[in-house]
Scaffold this motif. Structure first.
Motif, PDB file in Angstrom:
ATOM      1  N   SER A  70      44.750  44.782  33.662  1.00 26.06           N
ATOM      2  CA  SER A  70      45.348  45.883  34.472  1.00 26.06           C
ATOM      3  C   SER A  70      44.330  45.789  35.810  1.00 26.06           C
ATOM      4  N   ASN A  71      42.779  45.663  35.322  1.00 23.19           N
ATOM      5  CA  ASN A  71      42.001  45.468  36.499  1.00 23.19           C
ATOM      6  C   ASN A  71      42.247  44.560  37.428  1.00 23.19           C
ATOM      7  N   LEU A  72      42.626  43.106  36.869  1.00 26.83           N
ATOM      8  CA  LEU A  72      42.942  41.934  37.531  1.00 26.83           C
ATOM      9  C   LEU A  72      44.227  42.372  38.637  1.00 26.83           C
ATOM     10  N   PHE A  73      45.347  42.857  38.088  1.00 24.24           N
ATOM     11  CA  PHE A  73      46.435  43.238  38.842  1.00 24.24           C
ATOM     12  C   PHE A  73      45.928  44.176  39.960  1.00 24.24           C
ATOM     13  N   LYS A  74      45.110  44.843  39.809  1.00 27.80           N
ATOM     14  CA  LYS A  74      44.469  45.911  40.858  1.00 27.80           C
ATOM     15  C   LYS A  74      43.897  44.838  41.880  1.00 27.80           C
ATOM     16  N   GLU A  75      43.501  43.725  41.728  1.00 33.15           N
ATOM     17  CA  GLU A  75      42.891  42.893  42.621  1.00 33.15           C
ATOM     18  C   GLU A  75      43.777  42.112  43.510  1.00 33.15           C
ATOM     19  N   LEU A  76      45.019  42.156  43.090  1.00 33.49           N
ATOM     20  CA  LEU A  76      46.250  41.568  43.442  1.00 33.49           C
ATOM     21  C   LEU A  76      46.677  42.562  45.128  1.00 33.49           C
ATOM     22  N   LYS A  77      46.734  41.857  46.132  1.00 32.50           N
ATOM     23  CA  LYS A  77      47.405  42.545  47.346  1.00 32.50           C
ATOM     24  C   LYS A  77      48.836  42.364  47.300  1.00 32.50           C
ATOM     25  N   PRO A  78      49.554  43.705  47.345  1.00 25.98           N
ATOM     26  CA  PRO A  78      50.895  43.644  47.469  1.00 25.98           C
ATOM     27  C   PRO A  78      51.461  43.169  48.998  1.00 25.98           C
ATOM     28  N   VAL A  79      52.313  42.286  48.902  1.00 24.09           N
ATOM     29  CA  VAL A  79      52.940  42.077  50.301  1.00 24.09           C
ATOM     30  C   VAL A  79      54.211  42.486  50.548  1.00 24.09           C
ATOM     31  N   LYS A  80      54.630  42.617  51.789  1.00 26.55           N
ATOM     32  CA  LYS A  80      55.716  43.346  52.041  1.00 26.55           C
ATOM     33  C   LYS A  80      56.849  42.314  51.778  1.00 26.55           C
TER      34      LYS A  80
END
Lengths: 283, 197
Positions: A70-80
């Motif tokens: 979960s912590n690592l997923f938060k590091e991923l930036k969503p893209v349009k």
């Protein structure tokens, strides 16, 4: 060489860390000949394997693994995500038809609203201009159908879309209802006079689209961001639902807890009405 | 189907996550166990490992592919441990090595006379007792025992990890094992597996 230095070499010998063959042979000879050194060798060898055999690994808890993920997923930036709606619209028709229906955003209070069909030209399109919300919604829907307006955020998760709206700067609470026979497919945020405005789209089981455009009523009342005809504003302020059909499209306008909502769909009004349900709003 | 956060991120980030998952995640058990042995507390170990993985992910582009990822992760964990836990942790009381040496020599003289190492008696010790004996060692000695005998790092990796020369690793490991041996012998004596001297 000091005795202690030799003992240290014995440790290295046990651990196969002596890279020099001469050194290895020397230590081996000393082990064979010297009781003290042999004892050191036995103790070091014994403990090396003993510790390994006696110490057991504990599995990292599953909760820890999940938290790390979960912590690592938060590091991923969503893209349009750019979606060619026209392509996905036509692709949908290749799939088997589902139960027919088109769903509409509604709260429980909506069921007691006064339904009234107004002449399309009588109210909604009066006082039109660039910033007429109704006209803009109709135009946007056409663009969506033609593939000229892409949904910049693709998701079927109402929560994710709410988050997307927030992240994109929409300042008002948005309503993302779960519809019975439709799936959320995505959202886009537009900007008008500095105000960010929320739009999202569903696809029905029969492949029709339902587009919902909502704005805080202040955006209309201030007459700076958006506008609607005075008659229509008064109509929906009275708690009424405006509905109309034209050119194969169905339109609904009403006010929902401080937001003016406009729905445009290429499904017919009968289906829209049939699918009037008390939906659970996503909060 | 990719989880939503992966599906909604850039190709570059997605690949970074997948590479990281493949390289770093398999070492979680080892990291957790090391953290547990260093902190002595499961919650602290949890936090330490979480922090380690977060830092490792953020700096994953600095990791040289093909090198020892486990050693790299352990270094990150060590630094976090030093920064956040070491000051607050309860350190076993300092040991007078001379006492250890004297006791060791007593055991040795008895074993050498009998021409064999009384290994069998130590097999009667419980696994928990052995773990406790390791945990009771001073941190420097505990660290080298864990890294060498449990985790299987080389002297060079250990030297890099604890930031000392390889020669120091060697002598420290030698002393650590002797110290552990003395502790185990005392446990065995207390339980009657070995006659008191």
């Amino acid at each position: 060489m000091e005795r202690s230095e030799i003992f240290d070499l014995v440790t290295a010998y046990v651990d196969n860390e002596l890279k020099n063959d001469n050194q290895k042979n020397r230590v081996k000879t000393l082990i064979d000949k010297d009781d003290d050194i042999r004892y050191e060798y036995q103790v070091q060898s014994f403990l090396k394997t003993y510790v390994k055999s006696k110490v057991h690994f504990v599995e990292a808890p599953q909760s820890l693994r999940e938290q790390i993920t979960s912590n690592l997923f938060k590091e991923l930036k969503p893209v349009k995500k750019r979606v060619n709606l026209l392509e996905s619209f036509f692709n949908f028709f290749k799939q088997p038809a589902y139960a027919f229906g088109t769903a509409v955003l509604i709260l429980g209070a909506f069921l007691i609203l006064f339904f009234s069909t107004q002449d399309f030209n009588d109210m909604a399109e009066n006082q039109t201009g660039d910033s007429n919300m109704f006209v803009e919604a109709r135009s946007n829907f056409r663009k969506i159908l033609n593939g000229n307006l892409n949904l910049s955020y693709q998701s079927s998760d109402p929560g994710a879309i709410k988050e997307y709206f927030k992240e994109q700067g929409v300042t008002y609470d948005t309503y993302i209802p779960r519809l019975k026979n439709s799936q959320l497919i995505g959202a886009v945020v537009s900007k008008r006079n500095g105000e960010k405005l929320a739009h999202h789209v569903y696809r029905t089981d029969t492949g029709k689209l339902v587009y919902l455009y909502q704005a805080d009523e202040k955006c209309i009342k201030n007459k700076k961001t958006l506008n609607l005809s005075d008659d229509l504003v008064k109509f929906i302020d009275d708690g009424k639902l405006y509905k109309s059909e034209k050119d194969g499209h169905s339109f609904l306008v009403w006010k929902n807890q401080g937001n003016v909502c406009v729905i445009v769909s290429n499904d017919n009004m009968q289906q829209l009405e049939r699918e009037l349900i008390s939906t659970r709003e996503y909060k | 189907m990719l989880p939503t956060p992966l599906a909604n991120t850039s190709e570059e980030d997605r690949q970074k996550y997948l590479d990281f998952e493949r390289e770093a995640m398999p070492h979680m058990n080892a990291l957790y166990n090391f953290a547990l042995r260093m902190t002595g507390d499961p919650d602290d170990a949890d936090d330490l490992v979480q922090e380690t993985y977060l830092k490792a992910f953020r700096f994953f582009d600095k990791f040289e592919k093909g090198t020892n990822c486990k050693a790299w992760l352990f270094r990150i964990l060590k630094n976090s441990y030093i920064n956040d836990y070491r000051k607050s942790s309860k350190e076993p009381s300092k040991v007078d090595y001379e006492d250890i040496e004297n006791f060791y020599e007593n055991i040795k003289s008895s074993d050498v006379k009998s021409s064999h190492l009384t290994e069998d008696v130590y097999n009667n010790l419980l696994d928990d007792e052995v773990s406790a004996a390791i945990s009771s060692l001073p941190e420097d000695f505990r660290t080298v025992i864990i890294l060498s005998d449990i985790e299987g790092f080389t002297y060079e990796e250990i030297a890099d990890f604890v930031d000392v020369p390889i020669g120091t690793v060697r002598s420290r490991l030698h002393r650590a094992r002797k110290m552990l041996y003395v502790r185990l012998h005392k446990y065995a004596q207390e339980r009657g597996f070995v006659k008191n001297d």
